[in-house]
Write an enzyme that holds these catalytic residues in place. Structure first.
Site, PDB file in Angstrom:
ATOM      1  N   PHE A  89     -19.719  14.756 -25.158  1.00  0.00           N
ATOM      2  CA  PHE A  89     -19.362  13.893 -26.289  1.00  0.00           C
ATOM      3  C   PHE A  89     -19.241  12.425 -25.893  1.00  0.00           C
ATOM      4  O   PHE A  89     -19.434  11.537 -26.712  1.00  0.00           O
ATOM      5  CB  PHE A  89     -18.050  14.366 -26.936  1.00  0.00           C
ATOM      6  CG  PHE A  89     -16.884  14.381 -25.987  1.00  0.00           C
ATOM      7  CD1 PHE A  89     -16.651  15.483 -25.185  1.00  0.00           C
ATOM      8  CD2 PHE A  89     -16.025  13.296 -25.885  1.00  0.00           C
ATOM      9  CE1 PHE A  89     -15.582  15.495 -24.288  1.00  0.00           C
ATOM     10  CE2 PHE A  89     -14.956  13.298 -25.012  1.00  0.00           C
ATOM     11  CZ  PHE A  89     -14.743  14.410 -24.196  1.00  0.00           C
ATOM     12  N   LYS A 126      -0.796   7.774 -23.303  1.00  0.00           N
ATOM     13  CA  LYS A 126      -0.434   8.099 -24.684  1.00  0.00           C
ATOM     14  C   LYS A 126       1.067   7.845 -24.876  1.00  0.00           C
ATOM     15  O   LYS A 126       1.481   6.709 -25.039  1.00  0.00           O
ATOM     16  CB  LYS A 126      -0.810   9.543 -24.996  1.00  0.00           C
ATOM     17  CG  LYS A 126      -2.311   9.771 -25.213  1.00  0.00           C
ATOM     18  CD  LYS A 126      -3.064   9.975 -23.959  1.00  0.00           C
ATOM     19  CE  LYS A 126      -4.453  10.540 -24.158  1.00  0.00           C
ATOM     20  NZ  LYS A 126      -5.230  10.578 -22.915  1.00  0.00           N
ATOM     21  N   TYR A 142       0.844  -1.205   0.000  1.00  0.00           N
ATOM     22  CA  TYR A 142       0.000   0.000   0.000  1.00  0.00           C
ATOM     23  C   TYR A 142       0.874   1.249   0.000  1.00  0.00           C
ATOM     24  O   TYR A 142       0.586   2.215  -0.706  1.00  0.00           O
ATOM     25  CB  TYR A 142      -0.932   0.022   1.229  1.00  0.00           C
ATOM     26  CG  TYR A 142      -1.919   1.158   1.152  1.00  0.00           C
ATOM     27  CD1 TYR A 142      -3.154   0.976   0.535  1.00  0.00           C
ATOM     28  CD2 TYR A 142      -1.607   2.425   1.634  1.00  0.00           C
ATOM     29  CE1 TYR A 142      -4.051   2.027   0.396  1.00  0.00           C
ATOM     30  CE2 TYR A 142      -2.494   3.480   1.517  1.00  0.00           C
ATOM     31  CZ  TYR A 142      -3.717   3.282   0.899  1.00  0.00           C
ATOM     32  OH  TYR A 142      -4.592   4.320   0.765  1.00  0.00           O
ATOM     33  N   PHE A 159      -8.421  21.707 -24.057  1.00  0.00           N
ATOM     34  CA  PHE A 159      -8.700  20.281 -24.137  1.00  0.00           C
ATOM     35  C   PHE A 159      -9.877  20.011 -23.212  1.00  0.00           C
ATOM     36  O   PHE A 159     -10.003  20.636 -22.150  1.00  0.00           O
ATOM     37  CB  PHE A 159      -7.490  19.391 -23.783  1.00  0.00           C
ATOM     38  CG  PHE A 159      -7.839  17.958 -24.010  1.00  0.00           C
ATOM     39  CD1 PHE A 159      -7.983  17.482 -25.297  1.00  0.00           C
ATOM     40  CD2 PHE A 159      -8.136  17.113 -22.960  1.00  0.00           C
ATOM     41  CE1 PHE A 159      -8.402  16.180 -25.536  1.00  0.00           C
ATOM     42  CE2 PHE A 159      -8.551  15.809 -23.191  1.00  0.00           C
ATOM     43  CZ  PHE A 159      -8.680  15.350 -24.484  1.00  0.00           C
ATOM     44  N   THR A 160     -10.720  19.072 -23.606  1.00  0.00           N
ATOM     45  CA  THR A 160     -12.019  18.863 -22.951  1.00  0.00           C
ATOM     46  C   THR A 160     -11.914  18.723 -21.429  1.00  0.00           C
ATOM     47  O   THR A 160     -12.496  19.502 -20.674  1.00  0.00           O
ATOM     48  CB  THR A 160     -12.700  17.628 -23.561  1.00  0.00           C
ATOM     49  OG1 THR A 160     -11.775  16.527 -23.500  1.00  0.00           O
ATOM     50  CG2 THR A 160     -13.098  17.866 -25.001  1.00  0.00           C
ATOM     51  N   ASP A 186       1.181  20.350 -20.416  1.00  0.00           N
ATOM     52  CA  ASP A 186       0.409  19.118 -20.588  1.00  0.00           C
ATOM     53  C   ASP A 186       1.332  18.242 -21.425  1.00  0.00           C
ATOM     54  O   ASP A 186       1.451  18.412 -22.638  1.00  0.00           O
ATOM     55  CB  ASP A 186      -0.919  19.377 -21.289  1.00  0.00           C
ATOM     56  CG  ASP A 186      -1.713  18.075 -21.449  1.00  0.00           C
ATOM     57  OD1 ASP A 186      -1.092  16.991 -21.427  1.00  0.00           O
ATOM     58  OD2 ASP A 186      -2.948  18.129 -21.606  1.00  0.00           O
ATOM     59  N   ARG A 244     -14.435  15.512 -33.069  1.00  0.00           N
ATOM     60  CA  ARG A 244     -13.717  16.565 -32.350  1.00  0.00           C
ATOM     61  C   ARG A 244     -14.156  17.900 -32.937  1.00  0.00           C
ATOM     62  O   ARG A 244     -13.438  18.562 -33.671  1.00  0.00           O
ATOM     63  CB  ARG A 244     -12.195  16.404 -32.488  1.00  0.00           C
ATOM     64  CG  ARG A 244     -11.623  15.163 -31.862  1.00  0.00           C
ATOM     65  CD  ARG A 244     -11.291  15.253 -30.385  1.00  0.00           C
ATOM     66  NE  ARG A 244     -12.407  15.127 -29.472  1.00  0.00           N
ATOM     67  CZ  ARG A 244     -12.252  14.873 -28.160  1.00  0.00           C
ATOM     68  NH1 ARG A 244     -11.078  14.710 -27.621  1.00  0.00           N
ATOM     69  NH2 ARG A 244     -13.316  14.804 -27.374  1.00  0.00           N
TER      70      ARG A 244
HETATM   71  N1  PM9 Z   1      -7.137  12.438 -24.333  1.00  0.00           N
HETATM   72  C1  PM9 Z   1      -7.967  11.410 -26.281  1.00  0.00           C
HETATM   73  O1  PM9 Z   1      -8.595  10.493 -26.825  1.00  0.00           O
HETATM   74  C2  PM9 Z   1      -8.745  10.577 -23.998  1.00  0.00           C
HETATM   75  C3  PM9 Z   1     -10.207  10.668 -24.130  1.00  0.00           C
HETATM   76  S1  PM9 Z   1     -10.956  12.138 -24.753  1.00  0.00           S
HETATM   77  C4  PM9 Z   1     -11.176  13.066 -23.317  1.00  0.00           C
HETATM   78  O2  PM9 Z   1      -7.338  12.248 -26.938  1.00  0.00           O
HETATM   79  C5  PM9 Z   1      -4.663  15.687 -23.306  1.00  0.00           C
HETATM   80  C6  PM9 Z   1      -3.916  16.488 -24.294  1.00  0.00           C
HETATM   81  C7  PM9 Z   1      -5.365  14.561 -23.681  1.00  0.00           C
HETATM   82  C8  PM9 Z   1      -6.094  13.813 -22.705  1.00  0.00           C
HETATM   83  C9  PM9 Z   1      -6.881  12.710 -23.066  1.00  0.00           C
HETATM   84  C10 PM9 Z   1      -6.031  14.256 -21.363  1.00  0.00           C
HETATM   85  C11 PM9 Z   1      -6.761  13.526 -20.289  1.00  0.00           C
HETATM   86  C12 PM9 Z   1      -5.315  15.374 -21.044  1.00  0.00           C
HETATM   87  N2  PM9 Z   1      -4.646  16.066 -22.006  1.00  0.00           N
HETATM   88  O3  PM9 Z   1      -7.764  10.606 -20.612  1.00  0.00           O
HETATM   89  O4  PM9 Z   1      -7.632  11.432 -18.297  1.00  0.00           O
HETATM   90  O5  PM9 Z   1      -5.359  14.204 -24.961  1.00  0.00           O
HETATM   91  O6  PM9 Z   1      -5.776  10.099 -19.193  1.00  0.00           O
HETATM   92  O7  PM9 Z   1      -6.111  12.339 -20.009  1.00  0.00           O
HETATM   93  C13 PM9 Z   1      -7.928  11.509 -24.842  1.00  0.00           C
HETATM   94  P1  PM9 Z   1      -6.879  11.041 -19.502  1.00  0.00           P
END
Ligand code: PM9
Length: 467
Positions: free
Chosen positions: A450, A259, A73, A125-126, A216, A383
């Protein structure tokens, strides 16, 4: 001499079978999914280009690392391995692991933003913007104008417009700006990079006014590759050196390791400032988990540490971006309108130009993604206006300049033949675009609509006629 071909720098050790379906079966599946590709079952998808997030094929070394998981843990060995990797490649002092990127965004927004603050960034970004808004902040777009123009060939469309940033400082005062959020390889602009010169200048401008810069870093390795390829003075630097230099101009980062870092789950917040890191370490236990795992299993942290090392290998990144380019070039050759230059993690089709018969309130990108699925079983992501959501003050739909369908390429998963099949399907729709029917909402959730929204065709009951 004829140009020689290149191939993936790996071979396949294990396969995962794909489901082949008929157009009739897919027409039923997309209707049941409310014409939202997020609501399809993956078993009904042939080539899954929804996202490059968490969809990576891990290497044999990463799978071996999973066996080294120390699931204590507190104080897991894997935390320290990951800390070392983040320090070595990204250079930041403190590491706070999170379950994924938005976990890190949540923590940063909570500890840094106060009601009424303004948070500049190079395009929204969303999830990032939503966390800023939920903490009482207002996002301000300071990306260069070229980023909003799908036809501009500018090689660094991710760049911050320094005049826009200066104007914001002059207007609201530096003390109302908790940090600037700098995305590298800007996702919503089409996977477009920032130049090192711009990153450095952004750091200098912000630091002169006492404003921290948070990267980011989700696709910073991909950005590093473009800097090596396109920016004077970087051709002889390694990807690892360039990545380190990018981070050196910033004060910390949020990271979705799903990613660049080649893992299926995980993320982190990294911070240089001791006091801010202490706050983050305290709050992570409320929302994610103890500060030495932050929502991740020990084995996942170990695999991530290995993935970070693999991500900066030149052969890997060249093949990864080379595959995106391979697909993009096929579409360009057929005249399909896509975002230029070709970006890092996917091909972004300009749905407004692809489907000129549909108005923005008929959500052309949403309709095109659904139609593509019916045509070939390829799953893409909208998008455009659906992703942009509503203005929190006016409640009106936001209509960004870019109305895009993203064909996102998972890392090390598909072959060039999958790219060929995808291109053929897009081209066949492009030859008869009027077959695609516009959509309207019939269910709209409050947050990040979305993901879960449902739609219906504006005419009849099919998004693709004559299939
Ligand atoms: N990006 C993408 O498909 C995941 C789902 S869409 C919300 O592109 C950036 C630049 C991203 C991103 C996720 C996140 C969030 C932050 N910044 O999905 O929570 O492209 O790991 O990361 C998606 P998490």
């Amino acid at each position: 001499m004829r140009v020689r071909s290149w191939a993936e720098p790996y071979k396949i050790k294990m396969v995962e079978h794909l489901q082949m379906t008929t157009p009739d079966e897919r027409a039923v599946a997309i209707r049941e999914a409310g014409y939202n590709t997020f609501l399809l079952r993956s078993a009904d998808v042939y080539i899954d280009l929804l996202t490059d997030s968490g969809t990576t094929a891990m290497s044999d070394r990463q799978w071996a690392a999973m066996m080294l998981g120390d699931e204590a843990y507190a104080g897991s060995k894997n935390y320290y391995t990951l800390e070392e990797a983040v320090h070595k490649y990204y250079g930041y002092k403190h590491l706070i692991p999170t379950h994924q990127g938005r976990g890190a965004e949540h923590l940063l927004s909570k500890i840094a933003i106060e009601e009424g603050d303004f948070v500049p960034g190079n395009m929204y970004f969303t999830t990032t913007r939503l966390h800023q808004e939920l903490s009482g902040g207002q996002f301000v777009d300071v990306i260069c104008d070229e980023a909003h123009d799908p036809t501009s060939e500018f090689p660094f469309k991710g760049n911050v417009d320094l005049d826009k940033m200066q104007a914001l400082i002059d207007k609201v005062g530096a003390d109302r700006i908790p940090y600037l959020s700098l995305e590298t390889n800007v996702n919503m602009a089409g996977g477009q990079p920032c130049s090192m010169a711009n990153i450095k200048a952004v750091g200098e401008l912000c630091h002169k006014h006492g404003i921290p810069v948070f990267l980011d870093a989700t696709r910073a390795v991909e950005n590093s590759y473009f800097i090596q390829l396109r920016e004077d003075g970087y051709a002889d630097k390694t990807i690892a050196e360039i990545l380190h230099e990018i981070c050196s101009h910033t004060d910390g980062c949020t990271m979705s390791a799903k990613k660049d870092s080649l893992v299926n789950i995980g993320g982190f917040l990294a911070i240089n400032d001791d006091k801010l890191a202490e706050k983050a370490r305290n709050i992570v236990v409320v929302y994610e988990g103890l500060h030495t795992y932050g929502g991740m299993a020990g084995r996942d942290m170990e695999a991530m540490a290995v993935g970070i090392g693999e991500s900066v290998q030149y052969d890997h990144i060249r093949a990864r971006i080379g595959q995106v380019e391979y697909l993009g070039q096929q579409l360009l050759d057929e005249g399909v309108p896509i975002i230029r230059p070709i970006g890092g993690h996917g091909i972004f089709i300009d749905a407004s130009r692809f489907l000129p018969h549909l108005s923005r309130d008929q959500f052309p990108a949403q309709a095109l993604a659904a139609a593509l699925y019916v045509d070939s079983g390829v799953r893409a992501m909208e998008r455009g206006a659906v992703s942009a959501g509503r203005d929190p003050e006016t409640g009106e739909n936001r209509y960004p300049n870019l109305e895009l369908v993203r064909l996102t390429i998972p890392r090390r998963v598909y072959t060039q033949a999958h790219m060929d099949v995808t291109a053929e399907s897009v081209v066949s729709l492009f030859q008869n675009p009027e077959r695609v029917v516009g959509l309207r909402f019939n269910y709209e959730p409050e947050y990040l609509r979305f993901f879960q929204a449902r739609f219906e065709p504006i005419l009849g009951d099919a998004v693709l006629t004559g299939s």
